[in-house]
Design a protein around this motif. Structure first.
Motif, short mmCIF file in Angstrom:
data_model
loop_
_atom_site.label_atom_id
_atom_site.label_comp_id
_atom_site.label_asym_id
_atom_site.label_seq_id
_atom_site.Cartn_x
_atom_site.Cartn_y
_atom_site.Cartn_z
N LYS A 66 0.81 -1.29 0.04
CA LYS A 66 0.23 0.25 -0.23
C LYS A 66 0.90 1.28 -0.13
N ASP A 67 1.69 1.20 1.29
CA ASP A 67 2.72 1.99 0.96
C ASP A 67 3.53 2.77 -0.52
N ILE A 68 3.57 1.94 -0.47
CA ILE A 68 4.82 2.06 -1.73
C ILE A 68 3.44 2.63 -3.75
N ILE A 69 2.55 1.49 -3.20
CA ILE A 69 1.73 1.91 -4.82
C ILE A 69 0.67 3.06 -4.34
N VAL A 70 0.92 3.46 -3.18
CA VAL A 70 0.42 4.69 -3.39
C VAL A 70 0.83 6.09 -3.03
N ALA A 71 1.98 5.17 -2.83
CA ALA A 71 3.17 7.14 -3.16
C ALA A 71 2.80 7.33 -5.48
N ASP A 72 3.69 5.60 -4.75
CA ASP A 72 4.09 6.19 -7.11
C ASP A 72 2.52 6.70 -7.83
N SER A 73 1.42 6.71 -7.38
CA SER A 73 0.13 6.43 -8.36
C SER A 73 -0.04 7.91 -7.36
N VAL A 74 0.32 8.28 -6.44
CA VAL A 74 -0.06 10.32 -5.84
C VAL A 74 1.62 10.76 -6.69
N THR A 106 0.96 0.39 -14.71
CA THR A 106 1.88 -0.94 -15.73
C THR A 106 3.96 -0.64 -14.46
N GLU A 107 4.02 0.89 -14.40
CA GLU A 107 4.59 1.07 -14.16
C GLU A 107 4.68 0.92 -12.49
N ILE A 108 3.60 0.91 -11.66
CA ILE A 108 3.80 0.70 -10.34
C ILE A 108 3.72 -0.90 -10.56
N ALA A 109 3.10 -1.85 -11.25
CA ALA A 109 3.32 -3.07 -11.04
C ALA A 109 4.43 -3.99 -11.11
N ARG A 110 4.85 -3.17 -12.38
CA ARG A 110 6.44 -3.67 -12.28
C ARG A 110 7.36 -3.37 -11.46
N LYS A 111 7.12 -1.63 -10.76
CA LYS A 111 7.87 -1.96 -9.73
C LYS A 111 8.31 -2.43 -8.55
N THR A 112 6.83 -3.09 -8.15
CA THR A 112 6.57 -3.56 -6.65
C THR A 112 5.91 -4.80 -6.83
N TYR A 113 6.13 -5.36 -7.86
CA TYR A 113 6.05 -7.25 -8.82
C TYR A 113 4.96 -7.79 -8.35
N HIS A 114 3.89 -6.96 -8.91
CA HIS A 114 2.44 -7.14 -8.77
C HIS A 114 1.81 -6.91 -10.18
N THR A 115 0.92 -7.71 -10.39
CA THR A 115 -0.21 -7.25 -11.94
C THR A 115 -0.63 -6.69 -11.89
N PRO A 116 -0.87 -5.40 -12.96
CA PRO A 116 -1.58 -4.18 -13.36
C PRO A 116 -3.14 -4.18 -12.54
N GLU A 117 -3.21 -6.19 -12.14
CA GLU A 117 -4.75 -5.61 -11.40
C GLU A 117 -5.06 -5.20 -10.45
N SER A 118 -3.94 -5.92 -9.46
CA SER A 118 -3.36 -6.06 -7.62
C SER A 118 -2.92 -5.29 -7.74
N VAL A 119 -2.45 -4.49 -8.11
CA VAL A 119 -2.50 -2.38 -8.25
C VAL A 119 -3.47 -1.56 -8.39
N ASP A 120 -4.50 -2.12 -8.91
CA ASP A 120 -5.70 -1.53 -9.17
C ASP A 120 -6.58 -2.09 -8.57
N ALA A 121 -6.20 -3.26 -7.66
CA ALA A 121 -7.50 -2.79 -6.55
C ALA A 121 -6.91 -2.58 -5.65
N TYR A 122 -5.84 -2.64 -5.04
CA TYR A 122 -4.89 -1.60 -3.82
C TYR A 122 -5.78 -0.11 -4.02
N LEU A 123 -5.81 0.46 -5.76
CA LEU A 123 -5.66 1.75 -5.49
C LEU A 123 -7.46 2.35 -5.49
N LYS A 124 -7.80 1.00 -5.98
CA LYS A 124 -9.55 1.49 -5.63
C LYS A 124 -9.85 1.29 -4.37
N VAL A 125 -9.46 0.48 -3.71
CA VAL A 125 -9.84 0.66 -1.79
C VAL A 125 -9.21 2.49 -1.24
N PHE A 126 -8.08 1.86 -1.89
CA PHE A 126 -8.10 3.55 -1.57
C PHE A 126 -8.49 5.06 -1.73
#
Length: 184
Positions: A94-102, A108-128
């Motif tokens: 959450k910390d890195i995904i949110v910080a990178d989104s902000v 796609t860049e966040i997903a690559r950086k955090t070793y997550h799928t783009p769908e996982s990143v979007d799931a974190y951002l949806k809740v945020f």
């Protein structure tokens, strides 16, 4: 599941370079841990801290601290069971995904950086973003938890991130607008 993996414990350069201090050894081990964690992940495996301890003949706690330090220094999430499976006390996704989104990075860049799928990143951002909207309208935490279907402690974690990244309501509105959510 046990998978065979090929890991580069020492590069030729690392094997030839003498180590004269604990600080040098720690720096070397940080780089080595990062490398083998990524190598294992690229082979569909995750290395627990216990296995890192065996590979580098260092204590569990020392290597855990070195991995955590590496992630903080480089602002990345290394692929460990704790970070990928959310089963540990490492820097949270959450910390890195949110910080990178902000900061304006794309999913796609966040997903690559955090070793997550783009769908996982979007799931974190949806809740945020849900918490952001509810926070903007001063909804109490227990009600936020109920509306989002998430636990109160998770909502409180997201609220800490909101307070960390957004100094005022206008900055929240600007972020939401940038992400296609128009708030009146």
């Amino acid at each position: 599941i046990v998978l065979p993996v090929v890991l580069t414990i020492f590069t030729e350069e690392e094997a030839r370079k003498p180590i004269y201090s604990l600080e040098e050894l720690n720096k070397l081990n940080m780089e080595q841990c990062a490398r083998v964690l990524v190598e294992a992940y690229l082979q569909d495996a995750l290395l627990p801290q216990v296995e890192l301890s065996l590979l580098f003949l260092r204590s569990y706690s020392v290597l855990a601290n070195l991995v955590k330090s590496y992630m903080n220094i480089h602002n990345v999430i290394l692929p460990t069971p704790g970070t990928i499976l959310d089963s540990g006390t490492a820097m949270t996704h959450k910390d890195i995904i949110v910080a990178d989104s902000v900061s304006g990075l794309l999913t796609t860049e966040i997903a690559r950086k955090t070793y997550h799928t783009p769908e996982s990143v979007d799931a974190y951002l949806k809740v945020f973003q849900s918490v952001l909207i509810l926070y903007l309208y001063d909804m109490p935490v227990p009600l936020m938890a109920r509306v989002t279907g998430r636990g109160q402690s998770l909502i409180e974690e997201y609220i800490r991130l909101v307070k960390k990244h957004f100094p005022n309501r206008d900055s929240i509105k600007a972020y939401l607008k940038k992400h296609g959510l128009k708030i009146g």
